[in-house]
Design a protein around this motif. Structure first.
Motif, PDB file in Angstrom:
ATOM      1  N   GLY A 364       0.820  -1.208   0.000  1.00 51.36           N
ATOM      2  CA  GLY A 364       0.000   0.000   0.000  1.00 51.36           C
ATOM      3  C   GLY A 364       0.850   1.251   0.000  1.00 51.36           C
ATOM      4  O   GLY A 364       0.603   2.194  -0.757  1.00 51.36           O
ATOM      5  N   GLY A 365       1.876   1.273   0.849  1.00 48.64           N
ATOM      6  CA  GLY A 365       2.767   2.426   0.896  1.00 48.64           C
ATOM      7  C   GLY A 365       3.519   2.639  -0.408  1.00 48.64           C
ATOM      8  O   GLY A 365       3.685   3.770  -0.876  1.00 48.64           O
ATOM      9  N   LEU A 366       3.975   1.549  -1.044  1.00 46.41           N
ATOM     10  CA  LEU A 366       4.716   1.651  -2.300  1.00 46.41           C
ATOM     11  C   LEU A 366       3.842   2.120  -3.457  1.00 46.41           C
ATOM     12  O   LEU A 366       4.325   2.778  -4.384  1.00 46.41           O
ATOM     13  N   LEU A 367       2.541   1.775  -3.415  1.00 48.76           N
ATOM     14  CA  LEU A 367       1.643   2.115  -4.518  1.00 48.76           C
ATOM     15  C   LEU A 367       1.084   3.532  -4.428  1.00 48.76           C
ATOM     16  O   LEU A 367       0.451   4.011  -5.392  1.00 48.76           O
ATOM     17  N   VAL A 368       1.298   4.208  -3.298  1.00 42.35           N
ATOM     18  CA  VAL A 368       0.752   5.561  -3.152  1.00 42.35           C
ATOM     19  C   VAL A 368       1.321   6.496  -4.219  1.00 42.35           C
ATOM     20  O   VAL A 368       0.587   7.273  -4.845  1.00 42.35           O
ATOM     21  N   ALA A 369       2.623   6.415  -4.454  1.00 45.99           N
ATOM     22  CA  ALA A 369       3.248   7.323  -5.429  1.00 45.99           C
ATOM     23  C   ALA A 369       2.709   7.126  -6.845  1.00 45.99           C
ATOM     24  O   ALA A 369       2.324   8.103  -7.504  1.00 45.99           O
ATOM     25  N   PRO A 370       2.638   5.874  -7.361  1.00 44.53           N
ATOM     26  CA  PRO A 370       2.171   5.730  -8.754  1.00 44.53           C
ATOM     27  C   PRO A 370       0.665   5.870  -8.952  1.00 44.53           C
ATOM     28  O   PRO A 370       0.229   6.339 -10.004  1.00 44.53           O
ATOM     29  N   ILE A 371      -0.169   5.461  -7.975  1.00 44.37           N
ATOM     30  CA  ILE A 371      -1.621   5.474  -8.233  1.00 44.37           C
ATOM     31  C   ILE A 371      -2.403   6.323  -7.230  1.00 44.37           C
ATOM     32  O   ILE A 371      -3.610   6.496  -7.394  1.00 44.37           O
ATOM     33  N   GLY A 372      -1.757   6.848  -6.207  1.00 46.40           N
ATOM     34  CA  GLY A 372      -2.427   7.708  -5.246  1.00 46.40           C
ATOM     35  C   GLY A 372      -3.135   6.930  -4.148  1.00 46.40           C
ATOM     36  O   GLY A 372      -3.372   5.730  -4.260  1.00 46.40           O
ATOM     37  N   LEU A 373      -3.499   7.633  -3.082  1.00 48.42           N
ATOM     38  CA  LEU A 373      -4.162   6.996  -1.941  1.00 48.42           C
ATOM     39  C   LEU A 373      -5.509   6.397  -2.334  1.00 48.42           C
ATOM     40  O   LEU A 373      -5.845   5.285  -1.933  1.00 48.42           O
ATOM     41  N   ARG A 374      -6.273   7.123  -3.138  1.00 45.94           N
ATOM     42  CA  ARG A 374      -7.582   6.613  -3.533  1.00 45.94           C
ATOM     43  C   ARG A 374      -7.444   5.345  -4.376  1.00 45.94           C
ATOM     44  O   ARG A 374      -8.237   4.399  -4.255  1.00 45.94           O
ATOM     45  N   GLY A 375      -6.430   5.292  -5.235  1.00 45.63           N
ATOM     46  CA  GLY A 375      -6.190   4.104  -6.047  1.00 45.63           C
ATOM     47  C   GLY A 375      -5.861   2.889  -5.192  1.00 45.63           C
ATOM     48  O   GLY A 375      -6.318   1.771  -5.465  1.00 45.63           O
ATOM     49  N   VAL A 376      -5.043   3.100  -4.153  1.00 41.78           N
ATOM     50  CA  VAL A 376      -4.716   2.010  -3.232  1.00 41.78           C
ATOM     51  C   VAL A 376      -5.982   1.493  -2.552  1.00 41.78           C
ATOM     52  O   VAL A 376      -6.188   0.280  -2.421  1.00 41.78           O
ATOM     53  N   PHE A 377      -6.861   2.402  -2.153  1.00 41.56           N
ATOM     54  CA  PHE A 377      -8.092   1.991  -1.481  1.00 41.56           C
ATOM     55  C   PHE A 377      -9.022   1.235  -2.438  1.00 41.56           C
ATOM     56  O   PHE A 377      -9.751   0.330  -2.014  1.00 41.56           O
ATOM     57  N   TRP A 378      -9.007   1.562  -3.740  1.00 43.68           N
ATOM     58  CA  TRP A 378      -9.819   0.826  -4.705  1.00 43.68           C
ATOM     59  C   TRP A 378      -9.314  -0.600  -4.880  1.00 43.68           C
ATOM     60  O   TRP A 378     -10.099  -1.552  -4.941  1.00 43.68           O
ATOM     61  N   ILE A 379      -7.997  -0.775  -4.953  1.00 42.70           N
ATOM     62  CA  ILE A 379      -7.441  -2.126  -5.067  1.00 42.70           C
ATOM     63  C   ILE A 379      -7.811  -2.951  -3.835  1.00 42.70           C
ATOM     64  O   ILE A 379      -8.189  -4.126  -3.936  1.00 42.70           O
ATOM     65  N   ALA A 380      -7.719  -2.333  -2.661  1.00 33.31           N
ATOM     66  CA  ALA A 380      -8.081  -3.029  -1.415  1.00 33.31           C
ATOM     67  C   ALA A 380      -9.549  -3.442  -1.433  1.00 33.31           C
ATOM     68  O   ALA A 380      -9.903  -4.555  -1.014  1.00 33.31           O
ATOM     69  N   ALA A 381     -10.421  -2.572  -1.940  1.00 38.37           N
ATOM     70  CA  ALA A 381     -11.853  -2.881  -1.986  1.00 38.37           C
ATOM     71  C   ALA A 381     -12.132  -4.075  -2.897  1.00 38.37           C
ATOM     72  O   ALA A 381     -12.918  -4.969  -2.551  1.00 38.37           O
ATOM     73  N   ILE A 382     -11.492  -4.106  -4.056  1.00 34.53           N
ATOM     74  CA  ILE A 382     -11.704  -5.208  -5.000  1.00 34.53           C
ATOM     75  C   ILE A 382     -11.253  -6.536  -4.393  1.00 34.53           C
ATOM     76  O   ILE A 382     -11.952  -7.555  -4.480  1.00 34.53           O
ATOM     77  N   LEU A 383     -10.088  -6.548  -3.761  1.00 34.23           N
ATOM     78  CA  LEU A 383      -9.593  -7.778  -3.145  1.00 34.23           C
ATOM     79  C   LEU A 383     -10.496  -8.244  -2.010  1.00 34.23           C
ATOM     80  O   LEU A 383     -10.712  -9.450  -1.819  1.00 34.23           O
ATOM     81  N   THR A 384     -11.034  -7.305  -1.258  1.00 32.68           N
ATOM     82  CA  THR A 384     -11.924  -7.667  -0.156  1.00 32.68           C
ATOM     83  C   THR A 384     -13.190  -8.346  -0.675  1.00 32.68           C
ATOM     84  O   THR A 384     -13.669  -9.323  -0.090  1.00 32.68           O
ATOM     85  N   VAL A 385     -13.719  -7.859  -1.786  1.00 40.09           N
ATOM     86  CA  VAL A 385     -14.890  -8.499  -2.391  1.00 40.09           C
ATOM     87  C   VAL A 385     -14.530  -9.910  -2.869  1.00 40.09           C
ATOM     88  O   VAL A 385     -15.307 -10.860  -2.713  1.00 40.09           O
ATOM     89  N   VAL A 386     -13.339 -10.077  -3.443  1.00 41.45           N
ATOM     90  CA  VAL A 386     -12.892 -11.385  -3.933  1.00 41.45           C
ATOM     91  C   VAL A 386     -12.782 -12.402  -2.797  1.00 41.45           C
ATOM     92  O   VAL A 386     -12.942 -13.610  -3.009  1.00 41.45           O
ATOM     93  N   SER A 387     -12.552 -11.932  -1.574  1.00 38.83           N
ATOM     94  CA  SER A 387     -12.380 -12.854  -0.442  1.00 38.83           C
ATOM     95  C   SER A 387     -13.630 -13.678  -0.163  1.00 38.83           C
ATOM     96  O   SER A 387     -13.578 -14.685   0.558  1.00 38.83           O
ATOM     97  N   LEU A 388     -14.765 -13.294  -0.738  1.00 34.28           N
ATOM     98  CA  LEU A 388     -16.000 -14.053  -0.560  1.00 34.28           C
ATOM     99  C   LEU A 388     -15.949 -15.409  -1.265  1.00 34.28           C
ATOM    100  O   LEU A 388     -16.635 -16.357  -0.860  1.00 34.28           O
ATOM    101  N   LEU A 389     -15.127 -15.542  -2.309  1.00 36.57           N
ATOM    102  CA  LEU A 389     -15.174 -16.718  -3.171  1.00 36.57           C
ATOM    103  C   LEU A 389     -14.822 -18.034  -2.465  1.00 36.57           C
ATOM    104  O   LEU A 389     -15.532 -19.032  -2.657  1.00 36.57           O
ATOM    105  N   PRO A 390     -13.747 -18.130  -1.666  1.00 35.17           N
ATOM    106  CA  PRO A 390     -13.443 -19.431  -1.039  1.00 35.17           C
ATOM    107  C   PRO A 390     -14.577 -19.988  -0.179  1.00 35.17           C
ATOM    108  O   PRO A 390     -14.948 -21.162  -0.341  1.00 35.17           O
ATOM    109  N   PRO A 391     -15.194 -19.203   0.730  1.00 34.02           N
ATOM    110  CA  PRO A 391     -16.324 -19.768   1.488  1.00 34.02           C
ATOM    111  C   PRO A 391     -17.548 -20.036   0.618  1.00 34.02           C
ATOM    112  O   PRO A 391     -18.296 -20.988   0.864  1.00 34.02           O
TER     113      PRO A 391
END
Length: 427
Positions: A364-391
């Motif tokens: 997250g810290g490394l990605l702030v420079a290339p995509i910004g704080l909001r971009g990091v939060f969008w990637i986190a949101a997408i991965l969190t939704v994906v976490s539903l798949l295994p259960p």
């Protein structure tokens, strides 16, 4: 009619110890990055790395921690780890007063606190089943999560006020004393015992492999640990950067940030209270899926926020789902795991899930420079939704109470060359 858990002294003292220490910890969650930001002019990457370092002990010692703890009396482990964290935090105000504060000092403090937290958490999770009956584990874990949520509600706001009024080092000093108070409460807990693990002669490598094989071969535990790992990887970046996001994007002061985090964390109160009734009403499997949908939906709200209200609401929904999931997951693990494997099962879960935290925080810290704080939060949101798949595509989806009672407790034999090599067994 059974006596309420509040009248069971050992559980009550354990709950008090956790509540006091968690309150102080939540103060430091805000104060430590603010020390870096305000006194050392740290960058977003520095703050992200600070969060990552705190979880580095999980990667280094997460797996053997469970095997070691199973050989030790659990209450002394809890007390010693509280004392270790208190001493580590006292180093921060001392360094400020001696004009010796630096990022390496903060990294060392974060590492020591993380080390103590790892051993404390595994020991506590292994200790709880010795203090309460199996059919009361959901109630007990719900009460422990309730105290965590209360601390998350009161801690950040208190921390923000302490930082604003007395500076961040003073806020960290409060946390150090909270660990000392926690240690005093733990000294009164009765029922001290070993975790019941194997004899030391079994060999550390074989013991670790046995714990990993139990978790990853279990039809209910495997999808839950995969779900938790993905969600932890994603949300670690959010937790590491939430203060920076609130300060730089939302333009909030320290005291306002504390209020936002406190109100958001209040969702955990609702989650702790709702976990048991939700599982009884819809069944454990559906309750798990509801909890994941909640924290996934809340995570999506965060990058959409342009002001404190939406950001606060997103955090609130996230914590409702997270706490419901935690109560159900911890109770399930404690129920289906043999006593002799509790330490190793807990350490495997902590290694896999908490091990994602330094990785997520650093990325997250490394990605702030290339995509910004909001971009990091969008990637986190997408991965969190994906976490539903295994259960969703596992027996967890249709799990009922009788499925938990009938779940296998035996450990599958090694069925691959890699597993046989790890355990030292031959075909």
């Amino acid at each position: 009619m059974k006596t309420t858990l509040w009248r069971v002294r050992s559980f009550r003292d354990l709950w008090l110890a956790q509540t006091v220490s968690l309150l102080g910890t939540q103060i430091t969650l805000l104060a430590l990055p603010l020390v870096a930001l305000l006194l050392l002019d740290a960058s977003a990457l520095d703050v992200g790395m600070l969060a990552a370092v705190e979880f580095l002990p999980v990667l280094l010692l997460g797996l053997p921690a469970g095997a070691w703890i199973e050989r030790l009396p659990l209450r002394p482990v809890l007390v010693v780890t509280d004392l270790l964290r208190a001493l580590a935090l006292l180093a921060v105000p001392c360094a400020v007063w001696l004009d010796a504060l630096s990022m390496p000092v903060l990294y060392a403090v974060a590492f020591a606190v993380g080390l103590g937290t790892l051993f404390f958490d595994v020991a506590q999770l292994s200790f709880l089943p010795a203090l309460v009956d199996e059919d009361r584990l959901v109630d007990a874990n719900g009460k422990l999560e309730l105290s965590r949520s209360v601390a998350q509600l009161a801690g950040p706001s208190s921390g923000g006020l302490l930082v604003q009024a007395f500076t961040a080092p003073v806020a960290i000093l409060v946390d150090a004393f909270s660990y000392l108070i926690s240690a005093v409460f733990l000294l009164t807990v009765k029922g001290d015992r070993h975790a019941g693990g194997p004899e030391p002669s079994a060999g550390l490598r074989r013991e670790i492999s046995e714990g990993m094989r139990f978790v990853f071969s279990h039809p209910l535990l495997r999808p839950l640990i995969l779900c938790a790992a993905i969600a932890e990887l994603a949300f670690a970046a959010v937790l590491a950067l939430q203060v920076v996001y609130a300060a730089d994007i939302l333009r909030l002061r320290a005291d306002a940030i504390g209020v936002v985090l406190a109100i958001g964390n209040a969702g955990g109160l609702l989650g702790a209270v709702a976990a048991g009734p939700l599982a009884k009403r819809f069944g454990n499997g559906t309750a798990f899926l509801i909890s994941i949908v909640l924290f996934g939906g809340g995570a999506v709200m965060l990058p959409l926020s342009a002001g404190p209200v939406t950001f606060t609401c997103g955090l609130f929904v996230v914590y409702v789902g997270v706490v419901i999931f935690n109560v159900l997951q911890v109770s399930l693990c404690q129920t289906v795991t043999p006593t002799r494997l509790l330490g190793r099962m807990n350490s495997v879960f902590r290694f896999v899930t908490w091990g994602m935290v330094p990785l997520g925080a650093a990325l997250g810290g490394l990605l702030v420079a290339p995509i910004g704080l909001r971009g990091v939060f969008w990637i986190a949101a997408i991965l969190t939704v994906v976490s539903l798949l295994p259960p969703l595509f596992s027996p967890v989806r249709t799990m009922r109470d009788e499925d938990i009672a009938d779940a296998p407790e035996e450990i599958a034999e090694p069925d691959s060359a890699l597993e046989r090599a790890t355990t030292g067994e031959t075909p």
